[in-house]
Design a protein around this motif. Structure first.
Motif, mmCIF file in Angstrom:
data_model
loop_
_atom_site.group_PDB
_atom_site.id
_atom_site.type_symbol
_atom_site.label_atom_id
_atom_site.label_comp_id
_atom_site.label_asym_id
_atom_site.label_seq_id
_atom_site.Cartn_x
_atom_site.Cartn_y
_atom_site.Cartn_z
ATOM 1 N N PRO A 20 30.618 36.973 42.928
ATOM 2 C CA PRO A 20 31.806 37.581 43.561
ATOM 3 C C PRO A 20 32.048 37.013 44.950
ATOM 4 N N THR A 21 33.294 36.929 45.330
ATOM 5 C CA THR A 21 33.674 36.473 46.661
ATOM 6 C C THR A 21 34.046 37.664 47.523
ATOM 7 N N GLN A 22 34.232 37.429 48.803
ATOM 8 C CA GLN A 22 34.661 38.499 49.693
ATOM 9 C C GLN A 22 36.020 39.017 49.274
ATOM 10 N N GLU A 23 36.880 38.110 48.805
ATOM 11 C CA GLU A 23 38.211 38.527 48.353
ATOM 12 C C GLU A 23 38.099 39.448 47.142
ATOM 13 N N ASP A 24 37.152 39.174 46.246
ATOM 14 C CA ASP A 24 36.935 40.061 45.092
ATOM 15 C C ASP A 24 36.535 41.453 45.570
#
Length: 624
Positions: A20-24
């Motif tokens: 997962p990314t920070q945007e997720d």
């Protein structure tokens, strides 16, 4: 690949999941926060971050998410300047810190027994308080006569005669056959802390005397900066740090003026600090203290290896509760873990019954074994600075360092001793206590077993009473739970006088309608030791009858919004007509379906309300 030839090292349990990314993360956060918000009124991610960010009473920011930007570019190493990661280096052995129980019983025979028991079963150091309400100076030789003083470090402290306690210990050490150079411990000389306790002006001249009488014992640190005095009087993490280094600077200046080298002045000082149930702030505070003290040493041109702050961590008396005392075992465990992870060289875990009276054999054993289990089974002592590199912990460490340095700078113009003498410190602590008191009263700072989930009918463990302590006239320790314990005492006194304070819970509808709010409301009134009676019925008259039978004049409606709209006002009116002087509603008043309660509903009970105010006024109305 068959199961037979697959090794554990070859299994990747996260192989089928995308990273997962920070945007997720931000997208999922917005889904939760905007779930019931009308279209066009949704929060932006900036607003979401702001809503999820909190601050401690002394201004430390706690963010919902930490990234590499919150960390440090260069982590450094334990044992070297700036000593953030440790003033001493752990070598992987289990005895990473001294297990140092506190002894305060004025019965010399009992204290000698406890000393031997603790040393035989895992303690590696001793802390003796020498005062009229604790151990007598004349009894030290009797208490310590079977202790191997070259193996077990001994620390003394006193609230009434620090130099007398120090000299009494040195006399015992001097009379022992062991080599003076092998003895370790501290003498507890802290004139600014003493003045803070007594509301007086500090006499720094005793510092040079303390260093002089300790010279034959190079392993004994004569000066102890007891930051726990300020913590237990209400100081937050920033203030505790600033007061500790402010005191340290004053002491080093006084010693240098008296002809002591700056290196020897640093060598003479031990810091006694608090360890609280906020484990991450405790870890960060111990790391920050070493960073700050190293910086002061650098400015004062102390030899680099002498700049490390040696710390004795003591679990917070302010955190300890009298009621539901066995929860203190959990508090002590969290605090001791934090102190171990933070790199304290010595630890004291206060026994679970410290707020009730003098600890007994069982509670002393539990306090001792908390540390032994952490060291020998959890192995936390084998690791140097286990939290180092955590973006969260590094952020907390940096914030504490910066804010404590700023506060220290504001106090250093006139000197910290002057700030203690003129009431500046007491005033700052009063402000923090007021802010913390609001959080405690609204249960935004909950206390398990006291302000949350209380057993209001429990019988307190019986313990030997502490002797009456002399009035000192300065800073007074405050326990966070005391305001709730006072309410419980008030209710219990009324109960014993035949006037048990009671509130009727008028539960409308079926259990599925009122169950949750009945449980919440019962818990809330039990915080103040107030009994609750659950009343159910088919009609307003049923509730009116049960109110009369209960003998109380306080009632709370408990149900769902749907049932409130159907029956709430009718039941409330019936209760008032039956003699209720106060009727409240569990939940929001708008659930009644009317804006006009006609003075029948006095208010509501809800999560986040001022519980102390509610319980105090309830006891007043019930004449408890």
């Amino acid at each position: 690949m068959s199961a037979e030839n697959t090794s554990a090292a070859e299994i990747d349990l996260a192989a089928d999941f995308a990273t997962p990314t920070q945007e997720d993360w931000e997208r999922e956060v917005l889904k939760v926060l905007n779930r019931r918000r009308p279209e066009g009124k949704e929060l932006t991610i900036e607003q979401a971050y702001k809503r999820l960010t909190s601050r401690t009473v002394d201004g430390i920011t706690i963010k919902p998410l930490y990234t590499a930007e919150d960390g440090v570019d260069e982590l450094g190493f334990p044992g070297i300047a700036p000593f953030t990661r440790g003033a001493t280096v752990r070598n992987g052995e289990m005895d990473a810190w001294d297990v140092c129980p506190l002894f305060e019983d004025n019965d010399a025979k009992t204290t000698r027994r406890d000393v031997l028991t603790d040393l035989e079963r895992g303690a590696t150091a001793l802390w003796l308080r020498v005062d009229p309400d604790a151990i007598a100076a004349a009894d030290l030789a009797d208490v310590l006569h079977v202790v191997l003083l070259d193996l077990a470090p001994v620390h003394v402290s006193s609230r009434t005669d620090q130099m007398g306690a120090a000299k009494a210990l040195l006399a015992v050490l001097d009379a022992d056959e062991a080599d003076n150079r092998s003895m370790r411990g501290s003498l507890g000389i802290d004139p600014i802390g003493f003045a803070a306790l007594h509301g007086s002006s500090p006499d720094l001249s005793v510092l040079a005397d303390a260093v002089e009488i300790a010279r034959p014992f190079p392993g004994i640190r004569p000066i102890v900066i007891d930051a726990g005095i300020y913590h237990n009087a209400g100081a937050g993490d920033v203030n505790e740090l600033a007061y500790a280094i402010g005191t340290g600077v004053e002491y080093v200046r006084a010693l240098v003026d008296a002809g002591v080298s700056v290196d020897d002045a640093f060598d003479a000082i031990l810091f006694r600090v608090s360890a609280t149930t906020d484990q991450f702030l405790t870890i960060a505070r111990l790391r920050a203290l070493r960073t700050l003290w190293s910086r002061i040493g650098e400015v004062l041109e102390v030899s680099e290896l002498k700049r490390g702050a040696i710390q004795h961590a003591v679990t917070s008396l302010r955190d300890i509760t009298r009621d539901d005392a066995y929860v203190n075992v959990l508090r002590g465990t969290i605090s001791a873990f934090a102190a171990a992870a933070g790199g304290a060289e010595t630890q004291t875990v206060l026994p679970l019954d410290s707020a009730i009276g003098l600890p007994n054999v069982l509670s002393r054993r539990i306090a001792r074994n908390i540390q032994i289990l952490l060291a020998e089974e959890s192995n936390v002592g084998r690791v140097n600075d286990p939290a180092g590199g955590s973006w969260y912990v590094e952020s907390l460490t940096r914030q504490l360092t910066e804010q404590a340095w700023e506060l220290f700078g504001s106090l250093d113009d006139e000197g910290f001793a002057a700030a203690v003498a003129d009431g500046t410190v007491a005033s700052q602590l009063a402000e923090i206590n007021e802010a913390r008191g609001k959080l405690l009263a609204t249960r935004k700072l909950p206390i398990t077993g006291v302000s949350m989930f209380p057993d209001h009918t429990e019988e307190l463990p019986e313990r030997k009473s502490r002797p009456e302590a002399p009035e000192l006239g300065g800073l007074v320790p405050v326990r966070d739970s005391s305001v709730f314990e006072d309410l419980r005492d008030r209710a219990q006194n009324a109960r014993e006088a035949g006037n048990a304070p009671t509130v009727l819970l008028a539960c409308l509808g079926a259990r599925r309608d009122f169950g949750a709010r009945e449980g919440f409301t019962s818990n809330l009134y039990h915080v103040g030791g107030i009994d609750t009676i659950v009343a159910e019925g088919e009609s307003p008259e049923d509730f009116a009858r049960q109110l009369k039978e209960s003998g109380t004049t306080i009632a709370v409606l408990c149900s769902s919004a749907k049932v409130y709209a159907q029956q709430g006002m009718d039941v409330a009116r019936a209760l008032k007509e039956a003699g209720a002087q106060e009727v409240r509603l569990a939940g929001q008043l708008k659930e009644l379906g009317t804006d006009d309660t006609d003075g029948v509903i006095a208010g509501n009970v809800f999560d986040g309300m001022d519980v102390v105010e509610l319980l105090t006024t309830t006891l007043d109305k019930l004449e408890a």
